[in-house]
Design an enzyme around this catalytic site. Sequence first.
Site, PDB file in Angstrom:
ATOM      1  N   SER A  32      -6.289  -6.486   5.289  1.00 58.90           N
ATOM      2  CA  SER A  32      -6.099  -5.282   4.481  1.00 58.90           C
ATOM      3  C   SER A  32      -5.914  -5.634   3.007  1.00 58.90           C
ATOM      4  O   SER A  32      -5.286  -6.640   2.669  1.00 58.90           O
ATOM      5  CB  SER A  32      -4.860  -4.535   4.976  1.00 58.90           C
ATOM      6  N   HIS A  71      -9.329   6.385  10.479  1.00 62.47           N
ATOM      7  CA  HIS A  71      -8.161   5.748   9.856  1.00 62.47           C
ATOM      8  C   HIS A  71      -6.950   5.785  10.793  1.00 62.47           C
ATOM      9  O   HIS A  71      -5.828   6.038  10.365  1.00 62.47           O
ATOM     10  CB  HIS A  71      -7.841   6.450   8.525  1.00 62.47           C
ATOM     11  N   TYR A 121       5.962   4.063  10.534  1.00 67.91           N
ATOM     12  CA  TYR A 121       4.828   3.843   9.634  1.00 67.91           C
ATOM     13  C   TYR A 121       3.600   3.381  10.422  1.00 67.91           C
ATOM     14  O   TYR A 121       2.492   3.871  10.227  1.00 67.91           O
ATOM     15  CB  TYR A 121       5.177   2.815   8.545  1.00 67.91           C
ATOM     16  N   THR A 173     -13.210   1.006   2.640  1.00 65.47           N
ATOM     17  CA  THR A 173     -12.591   2.214   3.211  1.00 65.47           C
ATOM     18  C   THR A 173     -12.959   3.419   2.360  1.00 65.47           C
ATOM     19  O   THR A 173     -12.691   3.436   1.154  1.00 65.47           O
ATOM     20  CB  THR A 173     -11.063   2.056   3.304  1.00 65.47           C
ATOM     21  N   ARG A 205      -3.483  -1.027  15.942  1.00 62.68           N
ATOM     22  CA  ARG A 205      -2.084  -0.938  16.397  1.00 62.68           C
ATOM     23  C   ARG A 205      -1.723  -1.928  17.504  1.00 62.68           C
ATOM     24  O   ARG A 205      -0.618  -2.480  17.475  1.00 62.68           O
ATOM     25  CB  ARG A 205      -1.749   0.493  16.830  1.00 62.68           C
ATOM     26  N   SER A 233     -14.627   5.539  12.003  1.00 60.24           N
ATOM     27  CA  SER A 233     -13.167   5.424  11.941  1.00 60.24           C
ATOM     28  C   SER A 233     -12.569   6.708  11.404  1.00 60.24           C
ATOM     29  O   SER A 233     -13.156   7.345  10.523  1.00 60.24           O
ATOM     30  CB  SER A 233     -12.790   4.259  11.011  1.00 60.24           C
ATOM     31  N   PRO A 288      -8.178  -3.935   9.986  1.00 60.13           N
ATOM     32  CA  PRO A 288      -7.195  -4.155   8.915  1.00 60.13           C
ATOM     33  C   PRO A 288      -5.984  -3.251   9.104  1.00 60.13           C
ATOM     34  O   PRO A 288      -6.133  -2.048   9.296  1.00 60.13           O
ATOM     35  CB  PRO A 288      -7.965  -3.756   7.653  1.00 60.13           C
ATOM     36  N   THR A 289      -4.800  -3.842   9.098  1.00 63.87           N
ATOM     37  CA  THR A 289      -3.569  -3.034   9.093  1.00 63.87           C
ATOM     38  C   THR A 289      -2.682  -3.570   7.987  1.00 63.87           C
ATOM     39  O   THR A 289      -2.589  -4.787   7.793  1.00 63.87           O
ATOM     40  CB  THR A 289      -2.834  -3.096  10.453  1.00 63.87           C
TER      41      THR A 289
END
Length: 367
Positions: free
Chosen positions: A106, A254, A24, A155, A309, A252, A77-78
Amino acid sequence: MEITNVSEYEAIAKQKLPKMVYDYYASGAEDQWTLKENRNAFSRILFRPRILIDVSTVDTTTTVFGFKISMPIMVAPTAMQKMAHPDGEYATARAASAAGTIMTLSSWATSSVEEVASTGPGIRFFQLYVMKDRHVVEQLVRRAEKAGFKAIALTVDTPRLGRREADIKNRFTLPSNLSLKNFEGLDLGKMDQANDSGLSAYVAGQVDRSLSWKDVKWLQTITSLPILVKGVLTAEDARIAVNVGASGIIVSNHGARQLDYVPATITALEEVVKAAQGRIPVFVDGGIRRGTDVFKALALGASGVFIGRPVIFALATEGETGIKKVLDMMKDEFELTMALSGCRSLEEITRNHIMTESDRHHFSPRL
């Protein structure tokens, strides 16, 4: 094991995390061409360092919306960070604050805005997905304001969720012991195991596909917080963002999880910066793993970068300590890149300090 760079955390996280969770976080959309390109594009930008400049002091500090931070490197944000580590967003908030930088929370966090605020002082932004139910959106924004969040990152690249085939294969769903804390007590349903990806089905039901520029205007009527438009990749949209009164832009894609075969963000950055004409700050996320990447982004006109990440993989590996290490390593590498390029402050980083592929095709030294 001695970790010497940010990327090494990913391999360790892959061993530690359940396959569904690692996939994911790590995967991109469809062929994952953009996922690879987000990294590869950085390697095609080269330096033009200036020598014999006194770099005995190098200052990495900057300000974002009037807030002074230690470096132009912030936390993107994750979603659902407690899948990576029990401390989840709490650890991220504390590490970002200790590093003197900004954390973006997020909408789909496994800790609420109030819980994150309770970790102590820190400059925090709130990433917002606009739901079909505008009342829910208004409640979220008000709660973020009340909890002391300083900006909204809206977003805009997710009217539908991109096709992430790993999630479909794994039938991804949020582990049963976790929940999307910002939505607790709101009537938004639960993320269930669907035939493909539980997340995809959940998003389809909740996120507003009709979102348009008029909603950015609407958002300005319900909050006085600065609004960053996150997900801009073209000059055309950059100009509209400026005209509707956005406070900033985040270039971005995403994390390459939405539309595959869009350019790397570092490739799209200069076009967006030129279109914004210095009227609002432009930030960038996607593929940033080294201090050299940060320098390249700033040389192309970014006011700062966001990393996603690397934070998640460090969180999975070593919790709060890991994230703090990632932020420290990135800052140290960036400071070194500045010194070796002959830059003592962010203001001294210029477009002449780098050479892109297009520069090389028609390059003549600026004599």
